[in-house]
Design an enzyme around this catalytic site. Structure first.
Site, PDB file in Angstrom:
ATOM      1  N   ASP A   8      26.339  41.168  48.444  1.00 56.30           N
ATOM      2  CA  ASP A   8      25.977  41.659  47.116  1.00 56.30           C
ATOM      3  C   ASP A   8      26.352  40.577  46.110  1.00 56.30           C
ATOM      4  O   ASP A   8      26.695  39.443  46.504  1.00 56.30           O
ATOM      5  CB  ASP A   8      26.620  43.027  46.823  1.00 56.30           C
ATOM      6  CG  ASP A   8      28.141  42.937  46.660  1.00 56.30           C
ATOM      7  OD1 ASP A   8      28.720  41.844  46.847  1.00 56.30           O
ATOM      8  OD2 ASP A   8      28.758  43.979  46.346  1.00 56.30           O
ATOM      9  N   CYS A  65      30.991  41.178  50.521  1.00 66.82           N
ATOM     10  CA  CYS A  65      30.934  41.900  49.244  1.00 66.82           C
ATOM     11  C   CYS A  65      32.254  41.584  48.525  1.00 66.82           C
ATOM     12  O   CYS A  65      32.916  40.602  48.858  1.00 66.82           O
ATOM     13  CB  CYS A  65      30.676  43.394  49.422  1.00 66.82           C
ATOM     14  SG  CYS A  65      31.929  44.310  50.347  1.00 66.82           S
ATOM     15  N   THR A  67      35.269  43.263  48.293  1.00 66.82           N
ATOM     16  CA  THR A  67      36.449  43.452  49.142  1.00 66.82           C
ATOM     17  C   THR A  67      36.144  43.310  50.630  1.00 66.82           C
ATOM     18  O   THR A  67      37.056  43.139  51.438  1.00 66.82           O
ATOM     19  CB  THR A  67      37.024  44.871  48.950  1.00 66.82           C
ATOM     20  OG1 THR A  67      35.981  45.808  49.283  1.00 66.82           O
ATOM     21  CG2 THR A  67      37.490  45.094  47.512  1.00 66.82           C
ATOM     22  N   HIS A  98      39.203  40.664  71.432  1.00 60.72           N
ATOM     23  CA  HIS A  98      39.401  42.047  71.875  1.00 60.72           C
ATOM     24  C   HIS A  98      38.272  43.008  71.481  1.00 60.72           C
ATOM     25  O   HIS A  98      38.051  43.995  72.176  1.00 60.72           O
ATOM     26  CB  HIS A  98      40.717  42.595  71.308  1.00 60.72           C
ATOM     27  CG  HIS A  98      41.933  42.042  71.985  1.00 60.72           C
ATOM     28  ND1 HIS A  98      43.195  42.567  71.824  1.00 60.72           N
ATOM     29  CD2 HIS A  98      42.081  40.993  72.849  1.00 60.72           C
ATOM     30  CE1 HIS A  98      44.068  41.875  72.551  1.00 60.72           C
ATOM     31  NE2 HIS A  98      43.424  40.914  73.172  1.00 60.72           N
ATOM     32  N   HIS A 133      39.196  45.184  77.694  1.00 59.19           N
ATOM     33  CA  HIS A 133      38.654  45.318  76.337  1.00 59.19           C
ATOM     34  C   HIS A 133      37.197  45.779  76.374  1.00 59.19           C
ATOM     35  O   HIS A 133      36.738  46.506  75.497  1.00 59.19           O
ATOM     36  CB  HIS A 133      38.791  43.994  75.579  1.00 59.19           C
ATOM     37  CG  HIS A 133      40.211  43.533  75.506  1.00 59.19           C
ATOM     38  ND1 HIS A 133      41.174  44.235  74.824  1.00 59.19           N
ATOM     39  CD2 HIS A 133      40.844  42.478  76.091  1.00 59.19           C
ATOM     40  CE1 HIS A 133      42.342  43.621  74.959  1.00 59.19           C
ATOM     41  NE2 HIS A 133      42.167  42.571  75.731  1.00 59.19           N
TER      42      HIS A 133
HETATM   43  C1  RB5 Z   1      31.123  45.560  43.608  1.00 60.08           C
HETATM   44  O1  RB5 Z   1      31.725  45.692  42.356  1.00 60.08           O
HETATM   45  C2  RB5 Z   1      32.075  46.016  44.709  1.00 60.08           C
HETATM   46  O2  RB5 Z   1      32.294  47.365  44.619  1.00 60.08           O
HETATM   47  C3  RB5 Z   1      31.524  45.639  46.073  1.00 60.08           C
HETATM   48  O3  RB5 Z   1      31.288  44.280  46.121  1.00 60.08           O
HETATM   49  C4  RB5 Z   1      32.404  45.933  47.260  1.00 60.08           C
HETATM   50  O4  RB5 Z   1      33.689  45.425  47.073  1.00 60.08           O
HETATM   51  C5  RB5 Z   1      32.401  47.318  47.749  1.00 60.08           C
HETATM   52  O5  RB5 Z   1      33.083  47.664  48.721  1.00 60.08           O
END
Ligand code: RB5
Length: 148
Positions: A8, A65, A67, A98, A133
């Protein structure tokens, strides 16, 4: 090896770096987007990557993304996809040894370019150990009703 990548807006910059790394390693890479830092929805791109890996169109996928959490949630809903969110190279190594992870997920707001490069290289260079595994992976798709 053919790898499909997606992100994203929050993962866009890191995805560009990863694409560059894959090209330098002479790995065939296809980018499903996004193509800018403009706000967009991570499920749209996570689904595209995970579907292509699930259908066997690509050997592996890489998702980024903010996080890495949202992309992991999306990708792991697809049959045969084992997406691993990796914040360090030990996680990357173990996700291959694993878990036979076929999708690497990273957080563009969590790790920097140097660490992301190290994680990706380790993830690409580490093999699945198989054996016990593999037996554990085989249990993942067994219906809950048949588990004692
Ligand atoms: C975008 O602001 C953020 O929510 C997205 O990139 C991601 O971290 C969602 O899990």
């Amino acid at each position: 090896m053919k790898i499909v990548v997606g992100s994203d807006h929050a993962g866009h910059a890191l995805k560009e770096l990863i694409k560059n790394l894959l090209s330098k390693r002479h790995i065939e890479v296809v980018d499903v987007g996004t193509t800018s830092e403009d706000s967009c929805d991570y499920p749209d791109f996570g689904k595209m990557v995970a579907e292509k890996v699930s259908k066997g169109e690509f050997d592996r996928g890489i998702l980024v993304c903010g996080t890495g959490i949202g992309m992991s949630i999306v990708a792991n809903r697809f049959p045969g996809v084992r997406a691993a969110l990796c914040n360090d190279s030990y996680m990357a190594q173990m996700s291959r040894r694993h878990n036979d992870a076929n999708v690497l997920v990273m957080g563009g707001r969590i790790i920097g370019p140097g660490l992301a490069t190290e994680i990706t290289n380790v993830w690409l260079d580490t093999s699945f150990e198989g054996g016990r595994h593999k037996e554990r992976l085989d249990k993942i798709d067994i219906p809950l009703s048949s588990v004692g």
